[in-house]
Design a protein around this motif. Structure first.
Motif, PDB file in Angstrom:
ATOM      1  N   LYS A   1      53.485  42.589  51.964  1.00 36.51           N
ATOM      2  CA  LYS A   1      53.318  40.762  51.471  1.00 36.51           C
ATOM      3  C   LYS A   1      52.165  40.388  50.601  1.00 36.51           C
ATOM      4  O   LYS A   1      51.564  41.718  50.261  1.00 36.51           O
ATOM      5  CB  LYS A   1      52.398  40.956  53.325  1.00 36.51           C
ATOM      6  N   PRO A   2      52.327  39.574  50.055  1.00 34.43           N
ATOM      7  CA  PRO A   2      51.571  38.391  49.172  1.00 34.43           C
ATOM      8  C   PRO A   2      49.861  39.226  49.273  1.00 34.43           C
ATOM      9  O   PRO A   2      49.366  38.660  51.113  1.00 34.43           O
ATOM     10  CB  PRO A   2      51.742  37.592  48.692  1.00 34.43           C
ATOM     11  N   ALA A   3      49.257  39.528  48.747  1.00 28.91           N
ATOM     12  CA  ALA A   3      48.397  39.972  48.878  1.00 28.91           C
ATOM     13  C   ALA A   3      47.184  39.163  48.090  1.00 28.91           C
ATOM     14  O   ALA A   3      47.677  38.908  46.320  1.00 28.91           O
ATOM     15  CB  ALA A   3      47.167  41.241  49.060  1.00 28.91           C
ATOM     16  N   MET A   4      45.755  38.417  48.379  1.00 33.41           N
ATOM     17  CA  MET A   4      44.919  38.346  47.752  1.00 33.41           C
ATOM     18  C   MET A   4      43.662  39.093  47.264  1.00 33.41           C
ATOM     19  O   MET A   4      42.975  39.429  47.197  1.00 33.41           O
ATOM     20  CB  MET A   4      43.971  37.216  48.229  1.00 33.41           C
ATOM     21  N   ASN A   5      44.492  39.506  45.666  1.00 34.43           N
ATOM     22  CA  ASN A   5      43.400  40.314  45.211  1.00 34.43           C
ATOM     23  C   ASN A   5      43.700  41.061  43.669  1.00 34.43           C
ATOM     24  O   ASN A   5      44.180  40.228  43.264  1.00 34.43           O
ATOM     25  CB  ASN A   5      44.124  42.007  46.265  1.00 34.43           C
ATOM     26  N   ILE A   6      42.729  42.280  43.069  1.00 30.54           N
ATOM     27  CA  ILE A   6      43.102  42.072  42.044  1.00 30.54           C
ATOM     28  C   ILE A   6      42.003  42.862  41.173  1.00 30.54           C
ATOM     29  O   ILE A   6      41.372  43.551  42.220  1.00 30.54           O
ATOM     30  CB  ILE A   6      41.644  40.574  41.556  1.00 30.54           C
ATOM     31  N   SER A   7      42.425  43.672  40.888  1.00 32.17           N
ATOM     32  CA  SER A   7      42.014  45.357  40.187  1.00 32.17           C
ATOM     33  C   SER A   7      42.096  45.451  38.165  1.00 32.17           C
ATOM     34  O   SER A   7      42.150  44.038  37.842  1.00 32.17           O
ATOM     35  CB  SER A   7      43.449  46.809  40.279  1.00 32.17           C
ATOM     36  N   TYR A   8      40.445  45.421  38.546  1.00 34.20           N
ATOM     37  CA  TYR A   8      40.147  44.795  37.022  1.00 34.20           C
ATOM     38  C   TYR A   8      39.120  46.286  36.833  1.00 34.20           C
ATOM     39  O   TYR A   8      38.474  46.963  37.409  1.00 34.20           O
ATOM     40  CB  TYR A   8      39.150  43.574  37.023  1.00 34.20           C
ATOM     41  N   ILE A   9      38.312  45.837  34.941  1.00 37.13           N
ATOM     42  CA  ILE A   9      37.277  47.017  34.979  1.00 37.13           C
ATOM     43  C   ILE A   9      36.113  46.218  34.666  1.00 37.13           C
ATOM     44  O   ILE A   9      36.108  45.175  33.902  1.00 37.13           O
ATOM     45  CB  ILE A   9      37.948  47.286  33.583  1.00 37.13           C
ATOM     46  N   ALA A  10      35.367  46.317  35.587  1.00 39.42           N
ATOM     47  CA  ALA A  10      33.529  46.616  35.323  1.00 39.42           C
ATOM     48  C   ALA A  10      33.198  46.579  34.485  1.00 39.42           C
ATOM     49  O   ALA A  10      33.243  48.030  34.370  1.00 39.42           O
ATOM     50  CB  ALA A  10      33.124  45.904  36.447  1.00 39.42           C
ATOM     51  N   VAL A  11      32.649  45.782  32.830  1.00 36.92           N
ATOM     52  CA  VAL A  11      31.591  45.972  31.778  1.00 36.92           C
ATOM     53  C   VAL A  11      30.613  45.603  32.233  1.00 36.92           C
ATOM     54  O   VAL A  11      29.965  45.013  32.720  1.00 36.92           O
ATOM     55  CB  VAL A  11      32.584  45.211  30.666  1.00 36.92           C
ATOM     56  N   ASP A  12      29.723  46.663  32.284  1.00 40.65           N
ATOM     57  CA  ASP A  12      28.661  46.531  32.287  1.00 40.65           C
ATOM     58  C   ASP A  12      27.733  46.005  30.744  1.00 40.65           C
ATOM     59  O   ASP A  12      27.912  46.761  29.350  1.00 40.65           O
ATOM     60  CB  ASP A  12      27.790  48.266  31.739  1.00 40.65           C
ATOM     61  N   THR A  13      28.030  45.187  30.882  1.00 42.96           N
ATOM     62  CA  THR A  13      27.410  43.872  29.719  1.00 42.96           C
ATOM     63  C   THR A  13      25.725  43.921  28.615  1.00 42.96           C
ATOM     64  O   THR A  13      25.197  44.176  28.196  1.00 42.96           O
ATOM     65  CB  THR A  13      27.271  42.348  29.425  1.00 42.96           C
ATOM     66  N   GLU A  14      24.345  45.127  29.845  1.00 38.53           N
ATOM     67  CA  GLU A  14      24.212  45.478  29.043  1.00 38.53           C
ATOM     68  C   GLU A  14      23.751  46.894  28.412  1.00 38.53           C
ATOM     69  O   GLU A  14      23.094  47.441  27.493  1.00 38.53           O
ATOM     70  CB  GLU A  14      22.589  45.685  30.497  1.00 38.53           C
ATOM     71  N   HIS A  15      24.885  47.184  27.949  1.00 34.79           N
ATOM     72  CA  HIS A  15      25.254  48.593  27.295  1.00 34.79           C
ATOM     73  C   HIS A  15      25.155  48.422  25.635  1.00 34.79           C
ATOM     74  O   HIS A  15      25.966  47.291  25.596  1.00 34.79           O
ATOM     75  CB  HIS A  15      26.607  49.217  27.818  1.00 34.79           C
TER      76      HIS A  15
END
Length: 535
Positions: A290-304
């Motif tokens: 079944k189609p799903a409501m999802n996302i695979s992603y990379i969260a970036v530490d913007t304080e780096h």
């Protein structure tokens, strides 16, 4: 994990409902129910206290009910234990009429003397939003899913008008309110049970020994082994067909697919994409997609120091070959992500210009940012397969190879070997499974300033203009204006890249063909009350 590092809530042994450590007898379970496998064990049995995992995604709809539910096709709210509702002209007051004779579960630790009423609804929601509530701090006082959508600042009051009527007063109009209280997190607890726990000074048992109105009640929990649910015979929608459901959460011995093939479990949720051909080759198994409501992603530490430069974040985005990940990890069952929102969202605004694979441009961006000689980063990688990422470690290795081609050394830290390295994480490979069809359910928990302030925004990114667009989209009524506002918000993300979208996955479930009656949703598992063994 959803968008956040999975936080394990520690319970003392006395706080858990712990069995004797017996092994699962599959044949015995098959006589009256079925065995479900494929998920890690719970950290609590209260879906209010988590943002993801087995508790909210699978157990919640078995143990508890919510005022409303979401239609699996239209994503619109529909009645559940609230049979009707009305809204005032300003959109700030919602009055719900409750179903009569909704019974709470009778368990070894609680026998109800009355059916559900408005006081139970008031208790359940005030616990979340009122810091002075006697149960607010039980379990740590963190309600991550609700904090992520700023729920505590939306609710002005929850009032019982009579036993069958409850009123919610909002601080401002909110287009997603009905959808939010239809999620698996917005469950209704028993105030009568809570009062009993107050008298015995055992408040923590409300989360470890749950009492709800769902089709099954908790019968046994053996840490790292199993969760056993038994049928609630007085369930308001009719008693479930099966008398028990056993969740195999052990990781000893063979893998989950081997358990399914050897009849050690009947249902496997979120199998790896590489396992799909094997499942399809077995006639005794049924695969549901079944189609799903999802996302695979990379969260970036913007304080780096390096990642605070948007040119470096854009370089990471352009360095990743999403099609290669799709082919190697999803085996053609998913799709490339060109926005945080999936394509089946009504506000989707895919950007194939900003979100694209362009290695030479990535190298040029790094050179312009002053990193021509390279850069070393660490990325946290979960191990559990999810619908948005069937093989996180393989995905991470492909990303590692992509970044090496532009001069970035990427060290992979798996979540089972994280101890001592928590402060060394620069990137998070993670994802999100939506709980509603509202765009706000993706954008606000992952990236809003409020979410950043309470420590749930893994990118540590805050943009007041982005938040303004989200807030305005929740208040305006004209659909085309709302769509435009959400598209503007996505344009900001595809310019700043606090998160790097990767892929969208499909929702898979494999089960023994002798079972029928599973209800699939693009969000979470549905009640198992209609599941039956037909042969």
């Amino acid at each position: 994990m959803k968008a956040f590092i999975q936080l394990t809530i520690s319970f003392f042994a006395a706080g858990f409902l712990v069995g004797c450590g017996e092994e699962i007898s599959h044949e015995k379970a098959r006589q009256t129910g079925f065995v479900f496998c494929g998920q890690a064990g719970p950290s609590t049995f209260n879906p209010q206290l988590v943002d993801s995992g087995i508790t909210s995604e699978t157990l919640s709809s078995q143990l508890f009910d919510t005022l409303l539910t979401l239609d699996s096709t239209t994503y619109q709210p529909q009645p559940s234990i609230a049979e009707s509702w009305e809204v005032n002209d300003s959109g700030t007051e919602y009055i719900f009429k409750l179903k009569q004779n909704v019974s709470f579960q009778t368990t070894p630790w609680f026998t109800p003397s009355r059916p559900l009423n408005a006081q139970d609804v008031v208790f359940s929601f005030r616990r979340i939003v009122d810091p002075s509530h006697p149960f607010h701090m039980v379990g740590g006082g963190r309600y991550p899913w609700f904090s992520g959508i700023d729920f505590q600042n939306l609710i002005a009051d929850v009032i019982a008008l009579d036993d069958e009527t409850v009123k919610f007063v909002l601080n401002k109009p909110h287009n997603s309110f009905l959808s939010n209280i239809a999620t698996s997190h917005a469950v209704i607890h028993s105030k009568e049970y809570a009062n009993q726990l107050l008298l015995s000074d055992e408040l923590q048992r409300i989360d470890s020994h749950p009492v709800g109105t769902g089709p099954f009640y908790l019968d046994d929990y053996q840490v790292n082994d199993l969760v056993r649910l038994k049928r609630h015979d007085h369930y308001w929608a009719g008693a479930a067909i099966m008398r028990q459901v056993v969740f195999d959460i052990s990781h000893r011995g063979t893998g989950t697919l081997a358990k399914l093939l050897r009849n050690e479990c009947d249902v496997l949720t979120s199998p790896r994409s590489s396992q799909i051909p094997t499942i399809e080759a077995h006639e005794e198994l049924t695969l549901t997609v079944k189609p799903a409501m999802n996302i695979s992603y990379i969260a970036v530490d913007t304080e780096h120091p390096a990642l605070s430069d948007v040119r470096v974040r854009r370089a990471l985005n352009h360095a990743i070959n999403r099609k290669n990940i799709l082919d190697s990890v999803y085996y053609g069952t998913g799709s490339n992500a060109y926005s945080v929102l999936p394509e089946n969202s009504w506000a989707y605004n895919g950007d194939t210009v900003q979100v694209r694979y362009d290695r030479n441009y990535a190298i040029a961006l790094l050179r312009e940012a002053g990193f021509a000689d390279g850069l070393t980063l660490n990325m946290l990688v979960p191990l559990e397969p999810r619908s948005y990422n069937p093989s996180p470690l393989k995905t991470a290795e492909l990303i590692q190879a992509n970044l090496a081609e532009i001069g970035i050394t990427l060290n992979l830290l798996t979540d089972d070997r994280l101890s001592g390295h928590e402060h060394e994480i620069d990137l998070y490979l993670t994802g999100w499974i939506a709980d509603t069809g509202e765009p706000d359910n993706f954008l606000r928990p992952l990236l809003s300033c409020d979410s950043e302030r309470v420590g749930l925004n893994m990118s540590s990114w805050c943009d007041p203009d982005f938040d303004f667009l989200l807030d305005l989209a929740l208040e305006v009524e004209t659909p085309r204006y709302r769509i435009n506002l959400y598209k503007q918000a996505q344009n900001i993300l595809n310019s700043e890249f606090p998160v790097i979208p990767l892929n969208h996955g499909m929702q898979f479930q494999a089960h023994d063909s002798s079972l029928e009656g599973f209800k699939m949703s693009p969000f979470n598992a549905q009640p198992f009350d209609n599941v039956e063994r037909v042969r």
